[in-house]
Design an enzyme around this catalytic site. Structure first.
Site, short mmCIF file in Angstrom:
data_model
loop_
_atom_site.label_atom_id
_atom_site.label_comp_id
_atom_site.label_asym_id
_atom_site.label_seq_id
_atom_site.Cartn_x
_atom_site.Cartn_y
_atom_site.Cartn_z
N ARG A 1 0.85 -1.20 0.00
CA ARG A 1 0.00 0.00 0.00
C ARG A 1 0.88 1.25 0.00
NH1 ARG A 1 -3.83 -3.39 3.26
NH2 ARG A 1 -2.60 -3.08 5.14
N CYS B 1 -2.49 -14.18 -3.38
CA CYS B 1 -2.12 -14.67 -2.05
C CYS B 1 -2.38 -16.17 -1.95
CB CYS B 1 -2.87 -13.90 -0.96
SG CYS B 1 -4.66 -14.03 -1.10
N PHE C 1 -11.17 -5.39 -5.55
CA PHE C 1 -11.12 -6.15 -4.30
C PHE C 1 -10.61 -5.21 -3.19
CE2 PHE C 1 -10.17 -8.96 -7.89
CZ PHE C 1 -11.18 -9.90 -7.80
N ASP D 1 -6.26 -7.17 -6.14
CA ASP D 1 -5.84 -7.87 -4.92
C ASP D 1 -6.93 -8.85 -4.49
OD1 ASP D 1 -4.47 -8.66 -2.66
OD2 ASP D 1 -5.15 -6.96 -1.46
N ASP E 1 -15.76 -3.75 -4.46
CA ASP E 1 -15.72 -4.93 -3.60
C ASP E 1 -17.13 -5.51 -3.54
OD1 ASP E 1 -13.48 -6.05 -1.44
OD2 ASP E 1 -15.54 -6.61 -0.93
N SER E 2 -17.21 -6.82 -3.35
CA SER E 2 -18.53 -7.46 -3.29
C SER E 2 -19.18 -7.31 -1.92
CB SER E 2 -18.41 -8.94 -3.66
OG SER E 2 -17.46 -9.55 -2.81
N1 SAH Z 1 -6.74 -4.95 -0.91
C1 SAH Z 1 -7.42 -5.13 0.34
C2 SAH Z 1 -7.65 -6.58 0.70
C3 SAH Z 1 -8.45 -7.38 -0.31
S1 SAH Z 1 -9.07 -8.85 0.33
C4 SAH Z 1 -6.67 -4.37 1.43
O1 SAH Z 1 -5.56 -3.88 1.18
O2 SAH Z 1 -7.18 -4.27 2.54
C5 SAH Z 1 -10.12 -9.41 -0.90
C6 SAH Z 1 -11.46 -8.71 -1.01
O3 SAH Z 1 -12.12 -9.23 -2.16
C7 SAH Z 1 -12.43 -8.89 0.13
O4 SAH Z 1 -12.79 -7.65 0.63
C8 SAH Z 1 -13.66 -9.58 -0.50
O5 SAH Z 1 -14.87 -9.05 0.02
C9 SAH Z 1 -13.52 -9.22 -1.94
N2 SAH Z 1 -14.08 -10.14 -2.94
C10 SAH Z 1 -14.02 -11.48 -2.99
N3 SAH Z 1 -14.53 -11.94 -4.14
C11 SAH Z 1 -14.95 -10.86 -4.84
C12 SAH Z 1 -15.56 -10.67 -6.12
N4 SAH Z 1 -15.81 -11.70 -6.93
N5 SAH Z 1 -15.83 -9.42 -6.52
C13 SAH Z 1 -15.55 -8.36 -5.72
N6 SAH Z 1 -14.96 -8.48 -4.52
C14 SAH Z 1 -14.67 -9.70 -4.08
#
Ligand code: SAH
Length: 396
Positions: free
Chosen positions: A211, A339, A227, A299, A249-250
């Protein structure tokens, strides 16, 4: 003390200080140890190799505590290991600007199956092995003694516990646990973190340095943060002078908190767009709408926890990276992460390369990123290195 004897020729990994003993390597047991009890691991000739924690149900039948025959596995042993882990973080983290970080990273801190994250004065603990489960109360007491936190919250609410024959469990281990999101500081940026209901232990601490990297390259860029969770990369990009950030985000709750986090840091939601939706679908919609960005961040969650799911997961990574490239302006930058423990760095690079080819862009890797150093990887435990990131620039 029960002895676990390995099959002939199966001692190599233990000799290389890898901490796992698989069930297939076990020749015999001299008794019936309970879950998490200490066993002496010996080679087929009866030579001492290590002390380990026995796990009767798991494919990982034992996890090694120590290779030193003279070492007793008792509370002082755990206190020493925990002290060492804490000391390392003191050299890595500046408490003036960062109040949340990983204090103990399991196998890589030589405490197999123990995760402890620090959020200000509260610790969140996750127990992933029979051995740590066995020593849970002693470890709690040691953390109280060494850190004196306001409270310790257990979030052992992860399915992998089932592989160790352990039930999921959450709850306070001691002290007072904040019931509402708390305010943490990360590199001087503020975030609200929900310790009780948030994902993982509340925040994706492993992405801290990445970040920060994003902040350093964000100046004047239009950013697409896929995400986004609670807006980690979003807040950093804005702090770095991004012209705009679109976050997807979902999770409704995550986006709600992401907005609060932006408000906390810049006082308004200026230059922000938000989408609660499925990234796979939304990327196509953005593409159809002719949108273009200077910086795209991908991510996603773990698509492949183990190697057996790698093929299926590769399709998911390929898809989002393909659209990530399509949405970049010429000369744009993609920050792409995985990850998934089941996908190694080279395979991930190949997936991103395939995506670039299909998107018909010429692209170069400028940086390789990984998890922040409070999530170290022990050299004898390459599995500890799970987060991979590529910073890729497309041609003009
Ligand atoms: N980049 C973030 C962490 C991401 S974790 C940070 O720095 O804090 C992954 C995220 O993806 C989660 O919040 C989850 O809700 C979301 N997610 C999972 N599958 C998804 C999809 N198909 N579409 C959108 N978001 C999704």
């Amino acid at each position: 003390m029960v002895t676990l004897t390995l099959k002939k020729g199966r001692e190599k990994a233990v000799l290389r200080h890898h901490p796992w003993i698989f069930s297939g390597a076990v020749q015999s047991l001299s008794g019936e140890p309970g879950s998490g009890e200490t066993v002496a691991v010996r080679d087929s000739g009866g030579n001492f190799l290590a002390w380990g924690a026995y796990s009767p149900k798991s494919q990982i039948r034992a996890r090694i505590w120590s290779w030193d025959e003279g070492q007793s596995i008792n509370p002082s042993f755990f206190e020493e290991r925990i002290r060492t882990a804490i000391k390392l973080r003191e050299t890595l983290i500046d408490p003036q600007s960062t109040s949340a970080y990983r204090l103990i990273h399991a196998e890589s801190d030589r405490l197999p199956g123990l995760i402890v994250d620090r959020y200000n004065e509260t610790l969140v603990m996750q127990i992933l092995s029979a051995g740590i489960e066995h020593w849970r109360e002693e470890i709690t007491d040691i953390l109280i003694k060494l850190i004196n936190p306001n409270g310790i919250y257990e979030r052992s609410d992860v399915a992998v516990r089932g592989l160790e024959g352990l039930e999921e469990r959450v709850g306070a281990l001691c002290g007072k646990i904040p019931q509402r999101p708390i305010l943490i500081n990360e590199n001087g940026i503020k975030f609200k973190v929900d310790l009780l209901g948030g994902q993982k232990t509340g925040f994706y601490l492993d992405q801290r340095d990445n970040r920060q990297f994003c902040r350093a390259i964000a100046q004047d860029k239009s950013v697409l943060n896929c995400f986004a969770y609670t807006g980690g990369f979003t807040a950093y990009a804005l702090a770095g002078g991004a012209e705009s950030v679109l976050s997807i985000d979902s999770s409704v709750e995550a986006i709600h908190l992401a907005k609060e986090n932006v408000l906390l840091n810049q006082g308004s939601l200026e230059n922000c767009e938000w989408i609660v939706g499925d990234v796979f679908k939304e990327l196509r919609t953005l593409r159809d709408g002719g949108r273009q960005f200077d910086l795209v961040i991908l991510d996603p969650p773990k698509f492949a926890p183990t190697a057996s799911q790698a093929k299926q997961a590769a399709r998911g990574y390929k898809d989002i990276n393909l659209y990530g490239f399509k949405l970049l302006k010429p000369g744009g930058t993609l920050m792409s992460f995985s990850c998934s423990g089941g996908i190694d760095e080279l395979f991930f690079q190949k997936i991103v390369a395939d995506a670039a080819l299909d998107a018909e862009v010429d692209a170069q890797i400028l940086y390789r990123l990984s998890q922040s150093p409070d999530h170290p990887t022990h050299l004898a435990f390459p599995e500890g290195s799970y987060l991979k990131g590529l910073v890729v620039r497309t041609g003009n």
